[in-house]
Scaffold this motif. Structure first.
Motif, mmCIF file in Angstrom:
data_model
loop_
_atom_site.group_PDB
_atom_site.id
_atom_site.type_symbol
_atom_site.label_atom_id
_atom_site.label_comp_id
_atom_site.label_asym_id
_atom_site.label_seq_id
_atom_site.Cartn_x
_atom_site.Cartn_y
_atom_site.Cartn_z
ATOM 1 N N PRO A 180 -2.535 65.883 -9.601
ATOM 2 C CA PRO A 180 -1.559 66.716 -9.139
ATOM 3 C C PRO A 180 -0.733 66.048 -7.780
ATOM 4 C CG PRO A 180 -3.392 68.006 -9.622
ATOM 5 C CD PRO A 180 -3.719 66.381 -9.968
ATOM 6 N N GLU A 181 0.244 66.694 -7.491
ATOM 7 C CA GLU A 181 0.816 66.181 -6.140
ATOM 8 C C GLU A 181 0.049 66.067 -4.963
ATOM 9 O OE1 GLU A 181 4.617 68.030 -5.738
ATOM 10 O OE2 GLU A 181 5.407 67.104 -7.606
ATOM 11 N N ASN A 182 -0.677 67.455 -4.545
ATOM 12 C CA ASN A 182 -1.375 67.264 -3.552
ATOM 13 C C ASN A 182 -2.503 66.532 -3.227
ATOM 14 O OD1 ASN A 182 -2.761 68.622 -5.644
ATOM 15 N ND2 ASN A 182 -3.558 69.990 -4.146
ATOM 16 N N ILE A 183 -3.031 65.671 -4.264
ATOM 17 C CA ILE A 183 -4.326 65.053 -3.819
ATOM 18 C C ILE A 183 -3.846 63.597 -4.411
ATOM 19 C CG2 ILE A 183 -6.003 66.962 -4.298
ATOM 20 C CD1 ILE A 183 -6.256 65.784 -7.218
ATOM 21 N N ARG A 184 -2.647 63.409 -5.046
ATOM 22 C CA ARG A 184 -2.573 61.997 -5.717
ATOM 23 C C ARG A 184 -2.694 60.752 -4.639
ATOM 24 N NH1 ARG A 184 3.952 62.596 -6.974
ATOM 25 N NH2 ARG A 184 2.806 62.783 -9.148
ATOM 26 N N VAL A 185 -2.072 60.879 -3.372
ATOM 27 C CA VAL A 185 -2.437 59.975 -2.465
ATOM 28 C C VAL A 185 -3.643 59.635 -1.867
ATOM 29 C CG1 VAL A 185 -1.680 59.306 -0.140
ATOM 30 C CG2 VAL A 185 0.166 60.232 -1.630
ATOM 31 N N PRO A 186 -4.448 60.715 -1.536
ATOM 32 C CA PRO A 186 -5.741 60.571 -0.995
ATOM 33 C C PRO A 186 -6.830 59.946 -2.209
ATOM 34 C CG PRO A 186 -5.611 62.640 -1.201
ATOM 35 C CD PRO A 186 -4.144 62.077 -1.226
ATOM 36 N N LEU A 187 -6.309 60.368 -3.479
ATOM 37 C CA LEU A 187 -7.082 59.897 -4.495
ATOM 38 C C LEU A 187 -6.687 58.501 -4.994
ATOM 39 C CD1 LEU A 187 -8.881 60.414 -6.958
ATOM 40 C CD2 LEU A 187 -7.148 61.108 -8.219
ATOM 41 N N THR A 188 -5.456 57.963 -4.786
ATOM 42 C CA THR A 188 -5.086 56.424 -4.726
ATOM 43 C C THR A 188 -5.700 55.982 -3.866
ATOM 44 O OG1 THR A 188 -2.782 57.274 -5.894
ATOM 45 C CG2 THR A 188 -3.144 55.148 -4.863
ATOM 46 N N PHE A 189 -5.969 56.136 -2.724
ATOM 47 C CA PHE A 189 -6.294 55.470 -1.594
ATOM 48 C C PHE A 189 -8.033 55.208 -2.007
ATOM 49 C CE2 PHE A 189 -2.864 55.972 1.268
ATOM 50 C CZ PHE A 189 -3.366 55.311 2.439
ATOM 51 N N ALA A 190 -8.331 56.557 -2.586
ATOM 52 C CA ALA A 190 -9.950 56.081 -3.031
ATOM 53 C C ALA A 190 -10.009 55.138 -3.983
ATOM 54 C CB ALA A 190 -10.557 57.600 -3.177
ATOM 55 N N ALA A 191 -9.466 55.400 -4.885
ATOM 56 C CA ALA A 191 -9.496 54.555 -6.274
ATOM 57 C C ALA A 191 -9.179 53.093 -5.884
ATOM 58 C CB ALA A 191 -8.651 55.067 -7.185
ATOM 59 N N VAL A 192 -8.033 52.792 -5.144
ATOM 60 C CA VAL A 192 -7.839 51.314 -4.889
ATOM 61 C C VAL A 192 -8.835 50.761 -3.782
ATOM 62 C CG1 VAL A 192 -6.240 50.104 -3.462
ATOM 63 C CG2 VAL A 192 -5.227 51.547 -5.085
ATOM 64 N N LYS A 213 -19.778 41.344 2.780
ATOM 65 C CA LYS A 213 -19.004 40.743 3.789
ATOM 66 C C LYS A 213 -17.383 40.418 3.176
ATOM 67 C CE LYS A 213 -21.771 38.083 6.899
ATOM 68 N NZ LYS A 213 -21.961 36.747 7.558
ATOM 69 N N ALA A 214 -17.365 40.200 1.804
ATOM 70 C CA ALA A 214 -15.992 39.947 1.337
ATOM 71 C C ALA A 214 -15.809 41.295 0.716
ATOM 72 C CB ALA A 214 -16.541 38.941 -0.107
ATOM 73 N N ALA A 215 -16.468 42.157 0.481
ATOM 74 C CA ALA A 215 -15.825 43.585 -0.065
ATOM 75 C C ALA A 215 -15.539 44.322 1.335
ATOM 76 C CB ALA A 215 -17.084 44.363 -0.605
ATOM 77 N N ILE A 216 -16.066 44.155 2.240
ATOM 78 C CA ILE A 216 -15.628 44.807 3.557
ATOM 79 C C ILE A 216 -14.382 44.144 3.976
ATOM 80 C CG2 ILE A 216 -15.926 45.056 5.938
ATOM 81 C CD1 ILE A 216 -18.992 45.293 5.177
ATOM 82 N N ARG A 217 -14.144 42.919 4.065
ATOM 83 C CA ARG A 217 -12.921 42.114 4.206
ATOM 84 C C ARG A 217 -11.763 42.827 3.462
ATOM 85 N NH1 ARG A 217 -16.142 37.536 5.005
ATOM 86 N NH2 ARG A 217 -15.669 36.779 2.914
ATOM 87 N N VAL A 218 -11.982 42.765 2.078
ATOM 88 C CA VAL A 218 -10.821 43.184 1.291
ATOM 89 C C VAL A 218 -10.522 44.769 1.354
ATOM 90 C CG1 VAL A 218 -10.402 43.246 -1.245
ATOM 91 C CG2 VAL A 218 -11.366 41.220 -0.314
ATOM 92 N N VAL A 219 -11.706 45.420 1.519
ATOM 93 C CA VAL A 219 -11.392 46.833 1.774
ATOM 94 C C VAL A 219 -10.524 47.117 3.079
ATOM 95 C CG1 VAL A 219 -12.525 49.159 2.161
ATOM 96 C CG2 VAL A 219 -13.134 47.622 0.096
ATOM 97 N N ILE A 220 -10.859 46.525 4.073
ATOM 98 C CA ILE A 220 -10.161 46.676 5.357
ATOM 99 C C ILE A 220 -8.699 46.294 5.427
ATOM 100 C CG2 ILE A 220 -9.947 46.135 7.707
ATOM 101 C CD1 ILE A 220 -13.156 45.769 7.778
ATOM 102 N N GLY A 221 -8.621 45.020 4.562
ATOM 103 C CA GLY A 221 -7.371 44.656 4.398
ATOM 104 C C GLY A 221 -6.523 45.503 3.689
ATOM 105 N N GLY A 222 -6.840 46.081 2.448
ATOM 106 C CA GLY A 222 -6.383 46.866 1.514
ATOM 107 C C GLY A 222 -5.830 48.146 2.296
ATOM 108 N N ALA A 223 -6.822 48.782 2.989
ATOM 109 C CA ALA A 223 -6.710 50.119 3.617
ATOM 110 C C ALA A 223 -5.540 50.173 4.756
ATOM 111 C CB ALA A 223 -8.152 50.531 4.317
ATOM 112 N N ALA A 224 -5.410 48.851 5.233
ATOM 113 C CA ALA A 224 -4.421 48.751 6.420
ATOM 114 C C ALA A 224 -3.055 48.646 5.837
ATOM 115 C CB ALA A 224 -4.506 47.283 7.059
ATOM 116 N N ALA A 225 -2.917 48.131 4.681
ATOM 117 C CA ALA A 225 -1.733 47.863 3.935
ATOM 118 C C ALA A 225 -1.101 49.172 3.130
ATOM 119 C CB ALA A 225 -2.034 46.780 2.637
#
Length: 243
Positions: A180-192, A213-225
């Motif tokens: 649904p529209e009201n949760i699509r953005v936070p759900l996309t953030f979480a899934a990605v 360490k690799a997972a944290i780096r990738v997650v931080i970079g993806g979250a920033a993007a």
């Protein structure tokens, strides 16, 4: 009287560069999927910051998927083609040198094995036996670490890169369009971010590095993007530029 037998390679053990090749392809696949996840997620989240209408999100996401896959495939094709041309040039150069100056090449091969720690007599014997068996293969392996029968394929690399990108791009497209529209953005953030953590850990496992360490780096970079594109899209939508 004893008869010598040729050594038997165990079928369940990796030999030559087989394992390295498989790991390189797997690493490239993980990186391609990671690119697909991040780039397409950034596009659809950015558009979702402007509008909740699924139509523009679908169009922008589809464009990102197709364009990204083609770009990845083209980049890989060009890169691997250059590598292939270089390998073929080196092979041809070595073949010509063996035909024109075989004695010098034999002496060079002997010197290589001496440098590896063999005595002059043993190095000479090894060089002569390998030359008699497969002179070109022996020199390519010892001097250049190249296998004449294992030249990289630009088309295979391009196809693998495109498929990996498409595989990664599926997740953000489904995450942004199905809920649904009201949760699509936070759900996309979480899934990605979960997917990025997995790809980062897998990439580190393949390379023998720290998975956390690799997972944290990738997650931080993806979250920033994702955050940057969403905020920009939201700002453009509220400011009227996107209208």
């Amino acid at each position: 009287m004893e008869t010598s037998q040729a050594p038997v390679l165990q079928e369940n053990e990796p030999h030559r560069n087989d394992l390295a090749h498989r790991l390189n392809w797997l690493r490239a696949g993980v990186l391609g999927a990671n690119d697909g996840i991040v780039s397409v997620a950034a596009i659809v989240v950015g558009v979702a910051g402007v509008t909740t209408d699924s139509g523009p999100i679908l169009i922008a996401g589809a464009a990102g998927v197709v364009g990204g896959a083609i770009s990845m495939a083209l980049g890989e094709y060009v890169s691997v083609s250059s590598q292939k041309d270089s390998q073929e040039a080196l092979i041809e150069k070595e073949r010509r040198e063996l035909a024109e100056q075989p004695e010098e090449e034999l002496a060079e091969l002997t010197a290589i094995y001496q440098a590896k720690g063999l005595s002059p007599e043993t190095a000479g014997a090894v060089a002569r036996e390998l030359t008699a068996h497969d002179a070109l293969g022996a020199h390519l392996a010892a001097e250049l670490n190249i296998d004449e029968t294992d030249i990289v394929s630009p088309w295979h690399a391009a196809l693998a890169s495109a498929i990996a990108f498409l595989a990664g791009a599926i997740l953000p497209m489904l995450a942004i369009l199905l809920p649904p529209e009201n949760i699509r953005v936070p759900l996309t953030f979480a899934a990605v971010l979960v997917a990025l953590a997995v790809t980062g850990a897998v990439g580190a496992w393949i390379g023998g590095g720290s998975k956390a360490k690799a997972a944290i780096r990738v997650v931080i970079g993806g979250a920033a993007a994702l955050l940057a594109t969403f905020l920009i899209g939201n700002w453009l939508g509220t400011s009227g530029f996107a209208g």
